[in-house]
Design an enzyme around this catalytic site. Structure first.
Site, short mmCIF file in Angstrom:
data_model
loop_
_atom_site.label_atom_id
_atom_site.label_comp_id
_atom_site.label_asym_id
_atom_site.label_seq_id
_atom_site.Cartn_x
_atom_site.Cartn_y
_atom_site.Cartn_z
CE LYS A 78 -35.04 19.44 59.31
NZ LYS A 78 -34.35 18.15 59.58
CB SER A 156 -30.56 19.21 59.88
OG SER A 156 -31.56 18.37 59.75
CB SER A 180 -31.41 15.42 61.54
OG SER A 180 -30.12 16.22 60.99
N1 GLN Z 1 -25.49 15.85 60.91
C1 GLN Z 1 -25.42 14.77 60.03
C2 GLN Z 1 -25.12 15.74 58.70
O1 GLN Z 1 -24.81 16.74 58.79
C3 GLN Z 1 -26.89 14.19 59.84
C4 GLN Z 1 -28.00 15.29 59.24
C5 GLN Z 1 -29.41 14.70 59.14
O2 GLN Z 1 -29.53 13.90 59.92
N2 GLN Z 1 -30.12 15.39 58.37
O3 GLN Z 1 -25.25 15.31 57.65
#
Ligand code: GLN
Length: 490
Positions: A78, A156, A180
């Site tokens: 990532k 994400s 995410s």
């Molecule tokens: N969807 C959540 C956010 O937008 C979690 C994102 C994540 O876990 N990095 O903050």
């Protein structure tokens, strides 16, 4: 030779050990598929030279009988993990073409164990999102389609989930602040493991919300997740929240025996408007675990409904502070201004995307004098209550079973204009981050449109062995072997 991209991590490890193919051949097969799959936009940077160099080194180690645990296994990273000498951007314009002079602890651990890097994977900008549509490099496309419609791969870590589902890497690193790792895994029919907070070092990972961020793997199988975690986890003095605790061999924990395991079913996770299919799959999961000898217990996590509101105060508050460092002086892209204040303002205005700006504004507001007590302190109190809910539940059960997401993957563009709708994706996952617990999503079935759905198991702090053991039993019972049709390769 069979198509080497069909192999999972454990199979590839065994094939390499038996010298059925070489690490170079394995890396080449994946690199070829990566370059043919640009339609998915999963990779933001491929590193074929590095892959070949590392694979050649692995072949030497294998030949001399010195193979390390992940020797020669090609994976994607990532773009939130700093990789020495390899561009790292968190998929934000503000990082420009930043080339880190250091390697994150987690990726260094993987390389030390012989893994081979294929490249950097797309993600939502600074890991903020649930659909991988906020990346400066554009949206990632889910390899799974419903009725011809292009869908999001979750976020994400959408590049990571799409890459593993499309076999553009046998496994991938990912991070999870509110869901995410698990939500994108659920959307792509892959396994996503978020370890206990403190299990993997955060050092060298671009920070989003430091008290919630945790690295973990996205893989094809639970065994592969265990292999990855064994290498990714470590105690690291450079991360003060890293916990000094031995790293077990997680694969050895996969005994297939969960007799007597107490599985809690939290009643509050029956949310309104949840598709009947998800409700049904959840019941199916309960039946599978019961048939394997588990004991099912109803439990209550009464503060669940406050989790998303608390998360959307705490995460932006921490993000606004973490992102203050991007000022055009030390990292990445700079916009000139008439004076230094103007330079900061111009740089941040041009460098951050809309979602990131929204979070910085919410975060600074929640932390400002006069609002701090009303929002931030309240959110922290709620966080404590949520953690206590879990502590109480674990007096009567060992793991919890829930759906991973309230829906299957949705069309690209569907939720971009509606942040609240987007935030609802994490309704079953954020509680786990707020409490610092481990959670895993396992592909468990398909919906009526033929899209994957995931079930989530939540464990006790540092209960990854028990969690993975239960996850593997669930995986076996579900027997999920569907794959997306390859419509994308050129
Ligand atoms: N969807 C959540 C956010 O937008 C979690 C994102 C994540 O876990 N990095 O903050």
């Amino acid at each position: 030779m069979a198509d080497l991209t069909e192999l999972n991590l454990a199979e590839a490890r065994d094939g390499l050990a038996k010298k059925e193919f070489s690490a170079v051949e394995l890396a080449e097969a994946h690199m070829t598929r990566v370059s043919a799959s640009s339609a998915l936009n999963a990779y933001v940077l491929a590193t074929p030279e590095k892959a070949m160099e590392m694979a050649a080194e692995s072949d030497k180690k294998i030949a001399s009988g010195e193979a390390r645990p992940l020797e020669g296994l090609p994976i994607g990273v990532k773009d939130l993990f700093c990789t020495k000498g390899v561009r790292t951007t968190a998929c934000s314009n503000i990082l420009g073409d930043f080339i880190p002079p250091y390697e994150s602890t987690v990726t260094q651990n993987l390389w030390n164990d012989g893994a081979v890097m294929l490249g950097k994977l797309n993600n939502d900008e600074f890991a903020m999102g649930s659909s991988n549509e906020t990346s400066r490099f554009g949206a990632v496309v889910n390899p799974w389609k419903a009725n011809g419609t292009e869908l999001v791969p979750g976020g994400s870590s959408g590049g990571s989930s799409a890459a593993v589902a499309a076999r553009l890497g046998i496994a991938a690193t990912a991070t999870d602040t509110g869901g995410s790792i698990r939500q994108p895994a659920a959307f792509t029919g892959t396994v996503g493991l978020k370890p206990t907070y403190g299990r993997c070092s955060r050092w060298g990972i671009v920070a989003f919300a430091s008290s919630l961020d945790q690295a973990g793997p996205i893989t094809q199988t639970v065994r592969d997740a265990a292999m990855m975690l064994t290498s990714m986890a470590s105690f690291d003095k450079r991360d003060t929240t890293s916990v000094e605790r031995d790293v077990p061999d997680y694969e050895a924990a996969l005994t297939g025996d969960i007799k007597g395991l107490r599985v809690g079913i939290p009643q509050e996770y029956r949310v309104d408007n949840m598709p009947a299919e998800i409700e049904k799959l959840w019941q199916q999961g309960i039946d599978w675990l019961k048939a394997a000898g588990a004991e099912i217990v109803d439990v209550s996590l009464p503060h669940t409904k406050y989790a998303l509101p608390a998360y959307y105060i705490i995460a932006p508050a921490e993000a606004s502070s973490n992102l203050a460092r991007y000022d055009g002086v030390r990292y990445g892209a700079r916009q000139d201004g008439v004076d230094i204040d103007d330079m900061y303002a111009q740089t941040r205005a041009a460098g951050f995307g809309d979602e990131v700006k929204r979070r910085v504004m919410i975060g600074t507001y929640a932390l400002s004098a006069g609002y701090y007590d009303a929002y931030y302190v309240k959110a922290l109190q709620v966080r404590r209550l949520i953690a206590e809910d879990f502590t109480k539940a674990y007096e009567v059960c060992d793991v919890l079973l829930t759906p991973t997401t309230p829906s299957a993957a949705f069309p690209i563009g569907k939720n971009v204009e509606d942040p609240l709708e987007m935030y609802l994706n994490d309704v079953f996952t954020v509680t786990v981050n707020l409490a610092g617990l481990p959670g895993i999503s396992i592909p468990a079935g398909l919906d009526a449109d033929g899209l994957p759905l995931g079930l989530q198991l939540i464990g006790k702090a540092f209960g990854e062995e028990e969690l993975l053991r239960a996850a593997q039993v669930l995986e076996e019972a579900a027997g999920f072997d569907a794959q997306p049709q390859d419509w994308w390769s050129a």
